[in-house]
Design a protein around this motif. Structure first.
Motif, short mmCIF file in Angstrom:
data_model
loop_
_atom_site.label_atom_id
_atom_site.label_comp_id
_atom_site.label_asym_id
_atom_site.label_seq_id
_atom_site.Cartn_x
_atom_site.Cartn_y
_atom_site.Cartn_z
N THR A 112 1.01 -1.74 -0.15
CA THR A 112 0.28 0.47 0.10
C THR A 112 1.15 1.09 0.03
OG1 THR A 112 -1.92 -1.27 0.81
CG2 THR A 112 -1.73 0.78 0.75
N GLY A 113 1.78 1.52 0.62
CA GLY A 113 2.49 2.52 0.34
C GLY A 113 3.36 2.60 -0.49
N ILE A 114 3.77 1.37 -1.43
CA ILE A 114 4.95 1.85 -2.74
C ILE A 114 3.42 2.21 -4.02
CG2 ILE A 114 5.45 0.37 -4.26
CD1 ILE A 114 6.96 -1.25 -2.58
N ALA A 115 2.22 1.43 -3.43
CA ALA A 115 1.41 1.52 -4.64
C ALA A 115 1.08 3.49 -3.75
CB ALA A 115 0.48 0.86 -4.46
N THR A 116 0.71 3.46 -2.70
CA THR A 116 0.55 5.17 -3.01
C THR A 116 1.27 6.44 -3.34
OG1 THR A 116 -1.70 4.19 -0.75
CG2 THR A 116 -0.73 6.55 -0.80
N GLY A 117 2.45 6.01 -3.16
CA GLY A 117 3.71 6.53 -3.50
C GLY A 117 3.84 6.76 -4.84
N LEU A 118 3.62 6.14 -5.42
CA LEU A 118 3.76 5.74 -6.67
C LEU A 118 2.52 6.25 -7.42
CD1 LEU A 118 5.63 5.77 -9.83
CD2 LEU A 118 4.03 2.97 -9.60
N GLY A 119 1.18 6.85 -6.86
CA GLY A 119 0.06 7.28 -7.54
C GLY A 119 0.17 8.35 -7.46
N ILE A 120 0.32 8.88 -5.62
CA ILE A 120 1.05 10.29 -6.23
C ILE A 120 1.41 11.04 -6.81
CG2 ILE A 120 1.38 12.03 -4.00
CD1 ILE A 120 0.07 9.95 -1.68
N LEU A 121 2.77 10.36 -7.06
CA LEU A 121 4.06 11.07 -7.71
C LEU A 121 3.09 10.97 -9.22
CD1 LEU A 121 6.53 11.96 -8.08
CD2 LEU A 121 7.40 9.90 -8.87
N PRO A 217 8.53 27.31 -7.28
CA PRO A 217 9.19 26.68 -8.66
C PRO A 217 7.85 26.06 -8.19
CG PRO A 217 10.92 26.47 -7.01
CD PRO A 217 9.70 27.40 -6.63
N THR A 218 7.97 24.44 -9.70
CA THR A 218 7.19 23.45 -9.62
C THR A 218 6.69 22.71 -8.23
OG1 THR A 218 6.98 24.06 -12.09
CG2 THR A 218 6.23 21.92 -11.48
N ARG A 219 7.80 22.46 -7.87
CA ARG A 219 8.09 20.82 -7.61
C ARG A 219 7.48 22.19 -6.11
NH1 ARG A 219 14.19 19.27 -6.00
NH2 ARG A 219 14.36 21.56 -5.29
N GLY A 220 7.95 23.45 -5.72
CA GLY A 220 7.24 23.54 -4.52
C GLY A 220 6.39 24.05 -4.29
N ILE A 221 5.66 24.26 -5.64
CA ILE A 221 3.73 24.72 -5.57
C ILE A 221 3.61 22.82 -5.76
CG2 ILE A 221 1.84 25.72 -7.09
CD1 ILE A 221 3.83 27.06 -8.46
N LEU A 222 3.96 22.17 -6.16
CA LEU A 222 3.51 20.46 -6.14
C LEU A 222 3.61 19.73 -4.48
CD1 LEU A 222 4.96 19.03 -9.23
CD2 LEU A 222 2.28 19.31 -8.42
N PHE A 223 4.67 20.71 -3.92
CA PHE A 223 4.32 19.67 -2.33
C PHE A 223 4.32 20.20 -1.23
CE2 PHE A 223 7.49 17.02 -5.96
CZ PHE A 223 7.12 15.69 -5.50
N ARG A 224 4.53 21.72 -1.73
CA ARG A 224 4.62 22.60 -0.29
C ARG A 224 2.45 23.36 -0.34
NH1 ARG A 224 9.70 24.46 -0.49
NH2 ARG A 224 8.75 26.51 -1.99
N GLU A 225 1.93 23.47 -1.57
CA GLU A 225 1.05 24.10 -1.82
C GLU A 225 0.02 22.87 -1.93
OE1 GLU A 225 1.00 27.10 -1.44
OE2 GLU A 225 2.65 27.10 -0.76
N ILE A 226 -0.07 22.29 -2.88
CA ILE A 226 -1.62 21.44 -3.45
C ILE A 226 -0.89 19.97 -2.20
CG2 ILE A 226 -1.41 19.61 -5.43
CD1 ILE A 226 -1.08 22.09 -7.54
N PRO A 228 -0.41 18.62 0.95
CA PRO A 228 -1.35 18.30 1.64
C PRO A 228 -2.67 19.07 1.81
CG PRO A 228 0.51 20.56 1.66
CD PRO A 228 0.73 20.24 0.89
N ASN A 229 -2.88 19.53 0.32
CA ASN A 229 -4.63 19.54 0.52
C ASN A 229 -5.39 18.03 -0.05
OD1 ASN A 229 -5.52 22.42 0.90
ND2 ASN A 229 -3.67 22.46 -0.71
N LEU A 230 -3.98 17.32 -0.25
CA LEU A 230 -4.46 16.05 -1.06
C LEU A 230 -4.31 15.29 0.25
CD1 LEU A 230 -2.80 16.09 -3.54
CD2 LEU A 230 -5.04 16.07 -4.12
N ALA A 231 -4.57 15.32 1.93
CA ALA A 231 -3.81 14.12 2.40
C ALA A 231 -5.40 13.88 3.40
CB ALA A 231 -3.46 15.44 3.59
N ALA A 232 -6.30 14.64 3.04
CA ALA A 232 -7.93 13.54 3.33
C ALA A 232 -8.27 12.66 2.28
CB ALA A 232 -9.16 14.45 3.72
N PRO A 233 -8.55 12.31 1.02
CA PRO A 233 -7.99 11.22 0.50
C PRO A 233 -7.86 10.73 -0.23
CG PRO A 233 -7.99 13.41 -1.20
CD PRO A 233 -8.11 13.91 0.26
N VAL A 234 -6.16 10.83 0.11
CA VAL A 234 -4.65 9.87 0.42
C VAL A 234 -5.23 9.15 1.05
CG1 VAL A 234 -2.36 9.36 0.36
CG2 VAL A 234 -3.39 11.22 -1.07
#
Length: 306
Positions: A112-121, A217-226, A228-234
């Motif tokens: 589940t950890g591997i699949a979730t990490g790959l799916g999120i990325l 940068p795009t990486r900062g927007i993805l991991f610092r802004e977007i 955290p807002n995906l935590a609930a469904p994930v």
């Protein structure tokens, strides 16, 4: 000014999302019951060697031929000496059941950890970048979702288990690592599609536009802004995926292409009890792993719903 009474206004303290979660979760007695069962199961699985050595005094692969009848069927059911009875090889069913919890939980949590990490990325990249990148990842997700999962899983497991070297040049060995790879390979598209859909909506929000205007940068927007807002469904999806992966591992072991015979597994134990309807003679061979599998799946689902 004397004689004037002042009235203190009540102070309202805001609650963080984590405080709100704990408050609401404590009110859900059903979810708390499921969580309690899972904690006890994890403790039992972690300390299974101590239980086997110092409590019941039987290892998962210790044989006692004296417990078998003349025709090789178990003649000893649950009792003081063997809490879960014995199987057709004279092994303690209770000890193999608690060792099977280690196998099922290990496979389910890692996969589940591997699949979730790959799916999120991949979901983040597809939803935010868009264009041909989104098209490529989305079509790959559709391709994996259209595959007959069980048939492909059996084929991959059988191919990689033909020799002791495994497959991919020995990178994937038969056993737990192979089962984890198979489960991860076929479960990441579900979380990937969920994340992509959420990102398509979040990338148009004002806080993302503000982050872009500040030159992040795009990486900062993805991991610092977007992200955290995906935590609930994930989190909800992950808690509901773990029991599905427990059943997935049990299904592969039941079909004889999952965990090796010497490693205790609930699915393989159920398969052994079902062979030739052996459970009609030795019911304990089916009841102990079957009940453990049902209760574990139910507990994970109750916690996920909570």
């Amino acid at each position: 000014v004397t004689g004037v009474q002042t009235c203190a206004l009540p102070i309202f303290a805001g609650r963080t999302p984590w405080q709100l979660f704990r408050r609401r979760f404590r009110r859900d007695r059903v979810a708390l019951g499921g969580l309690t069962f899972l904690v006890l199961l994890v403790l039992l699985a972690v300390f299974a060697p101590l239980v086997a050595d110092h409590v019941v005094h039987h290892g998962p692969n210790d044989l006692d031929r004296s417990t078998l009848s003349d025709i090789g069927l178990p003649s000893v059911g649950p009792g003081k000496l063997y809490w879960g009875g014995v199987d057709t090889s004279g092994r303690d069913v209770f000890v193999r059941t608690i060792y099977g919890a280690r196998t099922s939980l290990t496979v389910a949590l890692i996969a589940t950890g591997i699949a979730t990490g790959l799916g999120i990325l991949l979901g983040l990249i597809a939803g935010y970048v868009g264009g041909w990148v989104d098209t490529l990842i989305s079509r790959m997700i559709d391709l994996f979702l259209s595959l007959p999962v069980l048939l492909f899983s059996i084929g991959i497991a059988a191919t990689c288990s033909i020799t002791a070297e495994g497959c991919l040049g020995g990178l994937v060995q038969p056993g737990i690592s192979l089962v984890v790879l198979i489960i991860s390979l076929f479960t990441w598209p579900y979380i990937g599609r969920i994340v992509r859909g959420q990102v398509l909506s979040l990338r148009e929000k004002e806080f993302v536009e503000a982050a872009r205007s500040l030159g992040n940068p795009t990486r900062g927007i993805l991991f610092r802004e977007i992200l955290p807002n995906l935590a609930a469904p994930v989190i909800v999806y992950a808690t509901l995926t773990i029991p599905s992966n427990v059943l997935f591992e049990a299904s592969l072991s039941y079909l004889g292409v999952g965990i090796p015979p010497e490693t205790p597994s609930w699915g393989r134990m159920i398969a052994e009890a079902s062979r030739g309807q052996l459970f009609t003679v030795a019911w304990w061979m089916l009841v102990f792993p079957g009940v453990a599998l049902v209760l574990t799946t139910l507990a994970f689902n109750l916690v996920g719903d909570g």
